[in-house]
Design an enzyme around this catalytic site. Sequence first.
Site, mmCIF file in Angstrom:
data_model
loop_
_atom_site.group_PDB
_atom_site.id
_atom_site.type_symbol
_atom_site.label_atom_id
_atom_site.label_comp_id
_atom_site.label_asym_id
_atom_site.label_seq_id
_atom_site.Cartn_x
_atom_site.Cartn_y
_atom_site.Cartn_z
ATOM 1 N N ASP A 246 -15.524 15.585 2.519
ATOM 2 C CA ASP A 246 -16.639 16.492 2.747
ATOM 3 C C ASP A 246 -16.262 17.593 3.732
ATOM 4 O O ASP A 246 -15.302 17.462 4.513
ATOM 5 C CB ASP A 246 -17.852 15.735 3.307
ATOM 6 C CG ASP A 246 -18.604 14.989 2.217
ATOM 7 O OD1 ASP A 246 -18.312 15.241 1.038
ATOM 8 O OD2 ASP A 246 -19.474 14.165 2.554
ATOM 9 N N LYS A 268 -20.344 19.842 1.053
ATOM 10 C CA LYS A 268 -21.528 20.683 0.886
ATOM 11 C C LYS A 268 -21.774 21.437 2.187
ATOM 12 O O LYS A 268 -21.732 20.862 3.265
ATOM 13 C CB LYS A 268 -22.744 19.820 0.532
ATOM 14 C CG LYS A 268 -22.568 19.061 -0.774
ATOM 15 C CD LYS A 268 -23.700 18.087 -0.998
ATOM 16 C CE LYS A 268 -23.524 17.368 -2.342
ATOM 17 N NZ LYS A 268 -22.307 16.578 -2.402
ATOM 18 N N MET A 381 -28.851 18.226 10.346
ATOM 19 C CA MET A 381 -28.921 19.349 9.407
ATOM 20 C C MET A 381 -30.239 20.123 9.542
ATOM 21 O O MET A 381 -30.892 20.450 8.547
ATOM 22 C CB MET A 381 -28.749 18.840 7.964
ATOM 23 C CG MET A 381 -27.433 18.114 7.741
ATOM 24 S SD MET A 381 -27.344 17.220 6.152
ATOM 25 C CE MET A 381 -28.424 15.811 6.478
#
Length: 474
Positions: A246, A268, A381
């Site tokens: 990732d 991502k 996030m």
Amino acid sequence: MDYLPIFADLKRRPCLVVGGNDIAWRKTRMLLKAGADVRVIAEALSPEFQYAVEQGQVTHIGTTFSPSDLDGIFLAIAATERKAVNALVYQSANQRQVLVNVVDDTQRCSFIVPSIVDRSPIIVAVSSSGQAPVLARLVRERLEALLPQHLGTMATLAGRFRSRLTEKVTSFAERRRFWEQAFAGRFASLVTKGDHAAAELELEALANGVESRGEVALIGAGPGDASLLTLRALQLMQQADVVLYDYLVSDEVMDLVRRDAELISVGKKAGFHSVPQEETNRLLVQYASQGKRVVRLKGGDPFVFGRGGEELEVLFDANIPFEVVPGITAAAGATAYAGIPLTHRDYAQTAMFVTGHIKPDGKQLEWHTLARGNQTLVIYMGLMNSLDIQLNLIRHGRAPDTPIAIIERGTQRSQKVFKGQLSELADLAQQAASPSLIVVGEVVNLSEKLHWFGKQEQQLHNTFDEQSTVVKLA
């Protein structure tokens, strides 16, 4: 080379220990573990020694040493507190060509006892030739951490299979390649999991030319600092054929991956093209189906906002073996490096972890629960939705002056901590870059006392005529 490192077979061989103190007992215990016939001479015996004599494990042959006590002895150890006695043991042993070790007296040693890493039948010995025994012990401790406990079991299972392999594979070179494949492949993984029966079947299959099955290791890479990786994670990363990683996995961690492994980024990142989850799932199944050792490397812990469970469900449905290696989640690692305890008796009795990927109306979150006092709220996030988070928390009861922190690239050398009040969250978020973690709660103030990672520099900045603090940890 001052000493020749050898491994002596002491089973049923007579060995003499002169001395009955704790040090002598430690040496005796080592001899007993090797199967030696131990005899001891001492005026007084420690309780452990006395018990071993009573149990018939050690023979107490006298209280005073005589040179004739060395007749027929394979090796001797002198560990008394009387230098004259130790010197006599050494001199007498040398005259009879008997190996002798005088504890803490290198000049009177024809052999020395190394620091030992015991993974029987795998034995690793470390010696400084008597020059720096403490350093040798520290090296041993590092090896203890690096060498897995199941190494001995792996060697034992391999030993049982050696004769069968010789019947099936006649070429020495082919047998060597066989063992290289076994020790680095699924056989090793099955031993690690404790499935010895399946491990033996795997050896049989390999010997019959059956291609080894692939498998997947879902690994948590932690928040960034490579030293926070678990030993199991490091071992698997260095055995991988393919690594799907990732964006959140740090360069420092990626540097530890096996050099010739195929690296595939499936990360991502907000605002950038990313690999769909379905494609990641497909790649995991594809490579494992080809018989490859696949590592799925995720930042933090794979089961904390990492969709690791979804990926394992796909592997289960495809009948692909897998294992999970937990990692330190960002909420635990980043806050610790910023000097912010998640809980504290005086300020926060609970800690809550939530994801900041919320819909604009925020209806899917119980804001009245998240806005409670006396708790620490950690938001993953949350930069892009920081204004919604700020407004909803205040609207549901959290005080506007509640201390907050945004930790950017937590635990890494480039870590930054932006601190202020809840009413300033959206403005502070504009200064931070992803990956960042938002912390809300009174425990943030403790960072003034508890910060320890890197150098802390304070700079003031103004937002809408209000003053807040930016703390940079370089």
